[in-house]
Design a protein around this motif. Structure first.
Motif, short mmCIF file in Angstrom:
data_model
loop_
_atom_site.label_atom_id
_atom_site.label_comp_id
_atom_site.label_asym_id
_atom_site.label_seq_id
_atom_site.Cartn_x
_atom_site.Cartn_y
_atom_site.Cartn_z
N ALA A 1 0.83 -1.20 0.00
CA ALA A 1 0.00 0.00 0.00
C ALA A 1 0.87 1.25 0.00
O ALA A 1 0.60 2.21 -0.74
CB ALA A 1 -0.94 -0.01 1.20
N PHE A 2 1.91 1.25 0.82
CA PHE A 2 2.81 2.41 0.86
C PHE A 2 3.47 2.62 -0.50
O PHE A 2 3.61 3.75 -0.96
CB PHE A 2 3.86 2.23 1.94
CG PHE A 2 4.74 3.44 2.13
CD1 PHE A 2 4.36 4.46 2.99
CD2 PHE A 2 5.93 3.56 1.43
CE1 PHE A 2 5.17 5.59 3.15
CE2 PHE A 2 6.74 4.68 1.57
CZ PHE A 2 6.35 5.69 2.44
N SER A 3 3.88 1.54 -1.13
CA SER A 3 4.55 1.64 -2.44
C SER A 3 3.63 2.25 -3.50
O SER A 3 4.10 2.78 -4.51
CB SER A 3 5.05 0.27 -2.91
OG SER A 3 3.97 -0.54 -3.36
N LYS A 4 2.33 2.20 -3.25
CA LYS A 4 1.36 2.78 -4.18
C LYS A 4 0.93 4.19 -3.76
O LYS A 4 -0.02 4.74 -4.32
CB LYS A 4 0.15 1.86 -4.30
CG LYS A 4 0.49 0.53 -4.97
CD LYS A 4 -0.72 -0.35 -5.12
CE LYS A 4 -0.37 -1.63 -5.86
NZ LYS A 4 0.02 -1.40 -7.25
N LYS B 1 -3.52 20.69 4.05
CA LYS B 1 -2.81 21.96 3.88
C LYS B 1 -1.83 21.92 2.72
O LYS B 1 -1.68 22.90 1.98
CB LYS B 1 -2.06 22.33 5.17
CG LYS B 1 -1.42 23.71 5.14
CD LYS B 1 -0.97 24.14 6.51
CE LYS B 1 -0.26 25.49 6.49
NZ LYS B 1 -1.11 26.59 6.05
N TYR B 2 -1.18 20.78 2.53
CA TYR B 2 -0.18 20.63 1.47
C TYR B 2 -0.51 19.39 0.64
O TYR B 2 0.09 18.33 0.86
CB TYR B 2 1.23 20.50 2.06
CG TYR B 2 1.58 21.54 3.09
CD1 TYR B 2 1.83 22.86 2.72
CD2 TYR B 2 1.68 21.20 4.43
CE1 TYR B 2 2.18 23.82 3.67
CE2 TYR B 2 2.03 22.16 5.39
CZ TYR B 2 2.26 23.46 5.00
OH TYR B 2 2.60 24.40 5.94
N ASN B 3 -1.42 19.52 -0.30
CA ASN B 3 -1.90 18.33 -1.00
C ASN B 3 -0.88 17.76 -1.98
O ASN B 3 -1.12 16.72 -2.58
CB ASN B 3 -3.22 18.61 -1.72
CG ASN B 3 -3.10 19.70 -2.77
OD1 ASN B 3 -1.99 20.16 -3.08
ND2 ASN B 3 -4.22 20.13 -3.32
N TYR B 4 0.27 18.41 -2.10
CA TYR B 4 1.31 17.90 -2.99
C TYR B 4 2.30 16.98 -2.27
O TYR B 4 3.16 16.38 -2.90
CB TYR B 4 2.10 19.08 -3.61
CG TYR B 4 2.62 20.06 -2.58
CD1 TYR B 4 3.80 19.83 -1.89
CD2 TYR B 4 1.92 21.23 -2.31
CE1 TYR B 4 4.26 20.73 -0.93
CE2 TYR B 4 2.39 22.14 -1.37
CZ TYR B 4 3.55 21.88 -0.68
OH TYR B 4 4.02 22.78 0.26
N LEU B 5 2.19 16.86 -0.97
CA LEU B 5 3.13 16.02 -0.23
C LEU B 5 2.97 14.56 -0.60
O LEU B 5 1.87 14.05 -0.76
CB LEU B 5 2.91 16.18 1.28
CG LEU B 5 3.31 17.51 1.92
CD1 LEU B 5 2.93 17.51 3.39
CD2 LEU B 5 4.79 17.80 1.74
N THR B 6 4.09 13.87 -0.73
CA THR B 6 4.06 12.43 -0.94
C THR B 6 3.89 11.73 0.40
O THR B 6 4.10 12.33 1.46
CB THR B 6 5.36 11.94 -1.60
OG1 THR B 6 6.44 12.12 -0.68
CG2 THR B 6 5.64 12.70 -2.89
N ASN B 7 3.53 10.46 0.36
CA ASN B 7 3.40 9.72 1.61
C ASN B 7 4.74 9.62 2.35
O ASN B 7 4.80 9.63 3.58
CB ASN B 7 2.80 8.33 1.37
CG ASN B 7 3.59 7.47 0.43
OD1 ASN B 7 4.40 7.94 -0.36
ND2 ASN B 7 3.35 6.17 0.48
N GLU B 8 5.83 9.56 1.60
CA GLU B 8 7.15 9.53 2.23
C GLU B 8 7.44 10.84 2.94
O GLU B 8 7.98 10.84 4.05
CB GLU B 8 8.22 9.25 1.18
CG GLU B 8 9.61 9.07 1.77
CD GLU B 8 10.64 8.67 0.73
OE1 GLU B 8 11.82 8.54 1.11
OE2 GLU B 8 10.27 8.48 -0.44
N GLN B 9 7.07 11.97 2.33
CA GLN B 9 7.27 13.26 2.97
C GLN B 9 6.44 13.37 4.24
O GLN B 9 6.92 13.85 5.27
CB GLN B 9 6.92 14.40 2.01
CG GLN B 9 7.93 14.64 0.91
CD GLN B 9 7.47 15.72 -0.05
OE1 GLN B 9 6.42 15.59 -0.69
NE2 GLN B 9 8.22 16.80 -0.12
#
Length: 200
Positions: A47-50, A148-156
């Motif tokens: 799931a994280f990889s996706k 607030k920051y919809n561009y953040l990746t899950n890793e960020q």
């Protein structure tokens, strides 16, 4: 199956409060808490990889002979959450780290003793304790970050949450990187990529 269904719907954040270790006819061992063995940990990692932010309770084994985190809290990319009380003291029941391969666990802590919440059985509210009460709080902070920051990746998001713990300088295997500070997380510096440029 649930993770696959949710990811197909475009879900950004999942949280689980089930920890797997001992069963009637089959049991994992602590050696299996290595981030790559149990079925549920593998599913959380997929799931994280996706792109899904994966949050889970660390487990309530602190007072038991098992003591350690339960799967899928051992995942490499999952945010496992321990429980503290209102004085920011680790709850005795909160599962401890490290993962079997020596990684700091849990990642962070949140209020997990006497947490008020909805009671599905009485159409009212009740107080509950457990790392299952703490994990949704961290998932809520993750949702604030994405709002607030919809561009953040899950890793960020995962990195910001870890960096926003109050024990980030001296992490340990009781409280990890410490009590998550929602305000600090929301105001933590981050960047987005736009047309090959990075913007703060």
């Amino acid at each position: 199956a649930a993770l696959q269904w949710l990811e197909n719907l475009g879900v950004d954040i999942v949280t689980s409060s089930l920890g797997y270790n001992e069963f009637d006819n089959f049991s994992y061992t602590y050696a299996d808490m290595n981030g790559k063995t149990t079925i549920c940990t593998k599913a959380a990692e997929i799931a994280f990889s996706k792109g899904v932010i994966t949050v889970t309770s660390a487990g309530n084994e602190g007072n038991n002979s098992w003591r350690y985190i339960t799967a899928p809290a051992d995942g490499y990319n999952i945010i496992s959450v321990g429980a503290v009380n209102s004085s920011n003291e680790i709850a005795s029941f909160s599962s401890r780290g490290p993962s079997y391969d020596g990684r700091i666990k849990p990642e962070v802590t949140a209020m997990g003793v006497g947490v008020i919440g909805a009671d599905a059985y009485s159409n009212s509210f009740r107080y509950a304790s457990g790392t299952s009460s703490a994990a949704p709080i961290v998932a809520g902070v993750a949702s604030l970050l994405l709002s607030k920051y919809n561009y953040l990746t899950n890793e960020q998001v995962r990195n910001i949450i870890i960096e926003s713990g109050n024990n980030v300088k001296t992490p340990n295997n009781d409280i990890g990187y410490g009590l998550l500070d929602a305000y600090y997380a929301i105001t933590y510096p981050n960047i987005r990529k736009e047309n090959n440029d990075y913007i703060v």
